[in-house]
Design a protein around this motif. Structure first.
Motif, mmCIF file in Angstrom:
data_model
loop_
_atom_site.group_PDB
_atom_site.id
_atom_site.type_symbol
_atom_site.label_atom_id
_atom_site.label_comp_id
_atom_site.label_asym_id
_atom_site.label_seq_id
_atom_site.Cartn_x
_atom_site.Cartn_y
_atom_site.Cartn_z
ATOM 1 N N SER A 46 45.518 48.162 27.387
ATOM 2 C CA SER A 46 46.627 49.108 27.524
ATOM 3 C C SER A 46 47.702 48.700 26.397
ATOM 4 O O SER A 46 48.840 48.298 26.529
ATOM 5 C CB SER A 46 47.402 48.928 28.772
ATOM 6 O OG SER A 46 46.591 49.456 29.753
ATOM 7 N N TRP A 47 46.979 48.392 25.185
ATOM 8 C CA TRP A 47 47.847 48.045 23.855
ATOM 9 C C TRP A 47 47.721 49.188 23.027
ATOM 10 O O TRP A 47 47.058 50.026 22.987
ATOM 11 C CB TRP A 47 47.186 46.732 23.312
ATOM 12 C CG TRP A 47 47.531 45.267 23.800
ATOM 13 C CD1 TRP A 47 47.918 45.184 24.952
ATOM 14 C CD2 TRP A 47 46.770 44.331 23.158
ATOM 15 N NE1 TRP A 47 47.929 43.817 25.144
ATOM 16 C CE2 TRP A 47 47.264 43.348 24.397
ATOM 17 C CE3 TRP A 47 46.151 43.842 22.057
ATOM 18 C CZ2 TRP A 47 46.907 41.894 24.116
ATOM 19 C CZ3 TRP A 47 45.634 42.675 21.963
ATOM 20 C CH2 TRP A 47 46.080 41.730 22.773
ATOM 21 N N SER A 48 48.959 49.266 22.436
ATOM 22 C CA SER A 48 48.961 50.276 21.159
ATOM 23 C C SER A 48 48.644 49.467 20.036
ATOM 24 O O SER A 48 48.954 48.002 20.059
ATOM 25 C CB SER A 48 50.399 50.792 20.984
ATOM 26 O OG SER A 48 51.233 50.160 20.549
ATOM 27 N N PHE A 49 48.161 49.966 18.716
ATOM 28 C CA PHE A 49 48.111 49.126 17.576
ATOM 29 C C PHE A 49 49.133 48.686 16.840
ATOM 30 O O PHE A 49 49.192 47.556 16.260
ATOM 31 C CB PHE A 49 47.177 50.024 16.632
ATOM 32 C CG PHE A 49 45.528 50.246 16.919
ATOM 33 C CD1 PHE A 49 44.700 49.314 16.604
ATOM 34 C CD2 PHE A 49 45.204 51.456 17.300
ATOM 35 C CE1 PHE A 49 43.688 49.385 16.923
ATOM 36 C CE2 PHE A 49 43.894 51.685 17.699
ATOM 37 C CZ PHE A 49 43.069 50.392 17.582
ATOM 38 N N ASP A 50 50.383 49.096 17.249
ATOM 39 C CA ASP A 50 51.543 48.695 16.707
ATOM 40 C C ASP A 50 51.859 47.092 17.574
ATOM 41 O O ASP A 50 52.538 46.429 16.977
ATOM 42 C CB ASP A 50 52.839 49.335 17.277
ATOM 43 C CG ASP A 50 52.896 50.715 16.492
ATOM 44 O OD1 ASP A 50 52.229 50.682 15.365
ATOM 45 O OD2 ASP A 50 53.380 51.491 16.829
ATOM 46 N N GLU A 51 51.194 46.824 18.550
ATOM 47 C CA GLU A 51 51.391 45.521 19.379
ATOM 48 C C GLU A 51 50.447 44.327 18.562
ATOM 49 O O GLU A 51 50.522 43.196 19.057
ATOM 50 C CB GLU A 51 51.261 45.772 20.758
ATOM 51 C CG GLU A 51 52.116 46.847 21.445
ATOM 52 C CD GLU A 51 51.830 46.688 23.069
ATOM 53 O OE1 GLU A 51 52.294 46.063 23.583
ATOM 54 O OE2 GLU A 51 51.030 47.840 23.159
ATOM 55 N N VAL A 52 49.630 44.925 17.848
ATOM 56 C CA VAL A 52 48.733 43.740 17.395
ATOM 57 C C VAL A 52 49.315 42.989 16.269
ATOM 58 O O VAL A 52 50.288 43.557 15.350
ATOM 59 C CB VAL A 52 47.496 44.433 16.402
ATOM 60 C CG1 VAL A 52 46.629 43.486 15.863
ATOM 61 C CG2 VAL A 52 46.441 45.127 17.605
ATOM 62 N N GLU A 53 49.302 41.682 16.384
ATOM 63 C CA GLU A 53 50.019 40.959 15.432
ATOM 64 C C GLU A 53 49.243 40.229 14.606
ATOM 65 O O GLU A 53 49.431 39.679 13.366
ATOM 66 C CB GLU A 53 50.535 39.498 16.284
ATOM 67 C CG GLU A 53 51.893 40.129 17.278
ATOM 68 C CD GLU A 53 52.331 38.993 18.091
ATOM 69 O OE1 GLU A 53 53.614 38.952 18.381
ATOM 70 O OE2 GLU A 53 51.816 38.257 18.563
ATOM 71 N N LEU A 54 47.702 39.874 14.652
ATOM 72 C CA LEU A 54 46.781 39.330 13.737
ATOM 73 C C LEU A 54 45.552 40.036 13.992
ATOM 74 O O LEU A 54 45.150 40.364 14.988
ATOM 75 C CB LEU A 54 46.662 37.981 14.116
ATOM 76 C CG LEU A 54 45.515 37.098 13.128
ATOM 77 C CD1 LEU A 54 46.428 37.094 11.800
ATOM 78 C CD2 LEU A 54 45.302 35.782 13.779
ATOM 79 N N VAL A 55 44.778 40.510 12.742
ATOM 80 C CA VAL A 55 43.519 40.874 12.993
ATOM 81 C C VAL A 55 42.356 39.794 12.124
ATOM 82 O O VAL A 55 42.675 39.263 11.186
ATOM 83 C CB VAL A 55 43.415 42.205 11.732
ATOM 84 C CG1 VAL A 55 42.002 42.673 11.689
ATOM 85 C CG2 VAL A 55 44.488 43.229 12.382
#
Length: 211
Positions: A46-55
């Protein structure tokens, strides 16, 4: 994410803890399956890609085509979101997959009777550089008291079979950050090989520099 091995694995992690993950043994076809898996995992978290902090992604060693697919996807994701990226080796991810208070030697099968191997201290700090060597020379690398971790393809007596997954990749990346390394722009991610065909790094040299 990991696409360097026979599995294709993706995880959305909150720190070291997985929120949602998928891991499928494909053998081939990582490039076709990876993007749908990314979408499925993000939906499951239930995440959006805007919530990603590190790949975070494995850079190698492993399958040339698999490595290229994973690095390309990680670069695209990092660039699209504007988030930093961290590359780790498959051997680092293997070490991070097992929370065992012992030193360990991590081993992946190569081709033509070779293996990729690296030793890690208690806590996961690398104590040797990753290297490619003939399988019959592996015993000379394994330290006294080491637990041996493998991908299951070698049949080494007493070894523990480990499947690399996205959570292990996240933990390995966070370990690098904990040692003071800084994530970088997605364009800094590069496939890192240890075999001659298309190789950029020779045997005995570090697999991963400052990512």
């Amino acid at each position: 994410m990991d696409t360097a091995t026979a599995r294709c694995s993706v995880a959305a992690c909150d720190g070291r803890s997985p929120v949602a993950s998928l891991s499928e043994r494909l053998g081939t076809g990582h490039a076709e399956r990876l993007v749908p898996m990314l979408a499925e995992v993000m939906a499951g978290a239930s995440w959006s890609f805007d919530e990603v902090e590190l790949v975070a992604v494995t850079l190698g060693p492993g399958s040339f085509t698999g490595i290229r697919a994973g690095v390309a996807a990680a670069r695209a994701l990092a660039l699209a979101t504007g988030r930093p990226a961290m590359g780790v080796s498959t051997l680092e991810a293997m070490s991070a997959a097992v929370e065992d208070r012992r030193s360990r030697t991590c081993v992946l099968r190569g081709r033509q009777g070779t293996v990729y191997a690296q030793r890690f201290a208690v806590g996961g700090l690398p104590v040797t550089q990753a290297a490619i060597m003939p399988e019959n020379e592996l015993a000379g690398l394994v330290g006294a008291g080491d637990v041996v971790l493998t991908d299951g393809a070698l049949g080494l007596e007493g070894a523990i079979e480990v499947s690399i997954d996205g959570t292990a990749v996240a933990r390995a990346a966070l370990a690098r950050i904990g040692r003071g390394e800084r994530p970088a722009d997605g364009t800094a991610l590069r496939p890192l090989y240890m075999r001659d065909s298309g190789a950029r790094i020779g045997a005995g040299r570090p697999l991963v520099g400052a990512a």
